[in-house]
Design a protein around this motif. Structure first.
Motif, PDB file in Angstrom:
ATOM      1  N   TYR A 151       7.859   2.509   2.898  1.00  0.00           N
ATOM      2  CA  TYR A 151       6.437   3.185   2.485  1.00  0.00           C
ATOM      3  C   TYR A 151       6.437   3.921   1.238  1.00  0.00           C
ATOM      4  O   TYR A 151       7.715   4.497   0.985  1.00  0.00           O
ATOM      5  CB  TYR A 151       5.699   4.014   3.431  1.00  0.00           C
ATOM      6  CG  TYR A 151       5.513   3.309   4.645  1.00  0.00           C
ATOM      7  CD1 TYR A 151       4.376   2.724   5.020  1.00  0.00           C
ATOM      8  CD2 TYR A 151       6.409   3.189   5.837  1.00  0.00           C
ATOM      9  CE1 TYR A 151       3.805   2.081   6.052  1.00  0.00           C
ATOM     10  CE2 TYR A 151       6.230   2.248   7.017  1.00  0.00           C
ATOM     11  CZ  TYR A 151       4.902   1.892   7.103  1.00  0.00           C
ATOM     12  OH  TYR A 151       4.462   1.141   8.092  1.00  0.00           O
ATOM     13  N   GLN A 204       0.158  10.924   3.311  1.00  0.00           N
ATOM     14  CA  GLN A 204       0.122   9.453   3.787  1.00  0.00           C
ATOM     15  C   GLN A 204       0.993   8.557   2.953  1.00  0.00           C
ATOM     16  O   GLN A 204       1.476   8.728   1.807  1.00  0.00           O
ATOM     17  CB  GLN A 204      -1.362   9.100   3.337  1.00  0.00           C
ATOM     18  CG  GLN A 204      -1.738   7.856   3.949  1.00  0.00           C
ATOM     19  CD  GLN A 204      -3.281   7.581   3.805  1.00  0.00           C
ATOM     20  OE1 GLN A 204      -3.808   8.540   4.072  1.00  0.00           O
ATOM     21  NE2 GLN A 204      -3.649   6.373   3.570  1.00  0.00           N
ATOM     22  N   GLU A 254      -0.121  -0.876   7.668  1.00  0.00           N
ATOM     23  CA  GLU A 254      -0.060  -0.694   6.549  1.00  0.00           C
ATOM     24  C   GLU A 254      -0.418   0.585   5.860  1.00  0.00           C
ATOM     25  O   GLU A 254      -0.011   0.850   4.815  1.00  0.00           O
ATOM     26  CB  GLU A 254      -1.961  -1.215   6.334  1.00  0.00           C
ATOM     27  CG  GLU A 254      -1.999  -2.891   6.075  1.00  0.00           C
ATOM     28  CD  GLU A 254      -1.062  -3.463   5.086  1.00  0.00           C
ATOM     29  OE1 GLU A 254      -1.185  -3.098   4.186  1.00  0.00           O
ATOM     30  OE2 GLU A 254      -0.462  -4.558   5.677  1.00  0.00           O
ATOM     31  N   THR A 255      -0.722   1.813   6.676  1.00  0.00           N
ATOM     32  CA  THR A 255      -0.657   2.984   6.270  1.00  0.00           C
ATOM     33  C   THR A 255      -0.260   3.984   7.385  1.00  0.00           C
ATOM     34  O   THR A 255      -0.534   3.552   8.626  1.00  0.00           O
ATOM     35  CB  THR A 255      -2.163   3.447   5.651  1.00  0.00           C
ATOM     36  OG1 THR A 255      -2.966   3.531   6.732  1.00  0.00           O
ATOM     37  CG2 THR A 255      -2.548   2.917   4.486  1.00  0.00           C
ATOM     38  N   THR A 292       1.843   4.229   2.069  1.00  0.00           N
ATOM     39  CA  THR A 292       1.264   2.777   2.086  1.00  0.00           C
ATOM     40  C   THR A 292       2.473   2.065   2.114  1.00  0.00           C
ATOM     41  O   THR A 292       3.549   2.132   1.483  1.00  0.00           O
ATOM     42  CB  THR A 292       0.570   2.683   0.720  1.00  0.00           C
ATOM     43  OG1 THR A 292      -0.517   3.850   0.471  1.00  0.00           O
ATOM     44  CG2 THR A 292      -0.294   1.444   0.577  1.00  0.00           C
ATOM     45  N   LYS A 334       5.005  -0.453   1.344  1.00  0.00           N
ATOM     46  CA  LYS A 334       5.639  -1.191   0.089  1.00  0.00           C
ATOM     47  C   LYS A 334       6.334  -2.317   0.444  1.00  0.00           C
ATOM     48  O   LYS A 334       6.152  -3.482  -0.269  1.00  0.00           O
ATOM     49  CB  LYS A 334       6.532  -0.357  -0.529  1.00  0.00           C
ATOM     50  CG  LYS A 334       7.013  -0.433  -1.996  1.00  0.00           C
ATOM     51  CD  LYS A 334       7.627   0.527  -2.512  1.00  0.00           C
ATOM     52  CE  LYS A 334       9.149   0.647  -2.440  1.00  0.00           C
ATOM     53  NZ  LYS A 334       9.716   1.747  -3.032  1.00  0.00           N
TER      54      LYS A 334
END
Length: 87
Positions: free
Chosen positions: A30, A48, A62-63, A50, A52
């Motif tokens: 991430y 947070q 995804e997050t 995201t 990668k």
């Protein structure tokens, strides 16, 4: 006959090693934002991330949100004072 047994044993060891390495690397990577401000109610910071990269068919979100406790500011000030007294 001995050679075939040795080759079979070597092949099994190689497969086990390959499987162990694949399991170790099946993870999610991430990219994280900076830590947010300290929440006075919970005494935690949040950031947070995201997605990668997902390796080896890992099932990744995804997050994601991660938290950590806020560091008290009194410790930082105490360390700064100790450092100045050593000069």
């Amino acid at each position: 006959m001995q050679h075939r047994g040795f080759l079979l044993l070597t092949l099994l060891a190689l497969l086990a090693l390959t499987s162990a390495v694949a399991k170790k690397k099946a993870d999610c990577k991430y990219k994280f934002e900076n830590w947010g401000a300290c929440d006075g109610g919970t005494s935690t910071k949040v950031r947070q991330g995201t997605l990668k990269k997902a390796r080896y068919n890992a099932q990744c979100q995804e997050t994601i949100r991660v938290t950590k406790p806020c560091t008290p500011k009194t410790k930082a000030k105490a360390k700064a004072k100790k450092g100045k007294g050593k000069d």
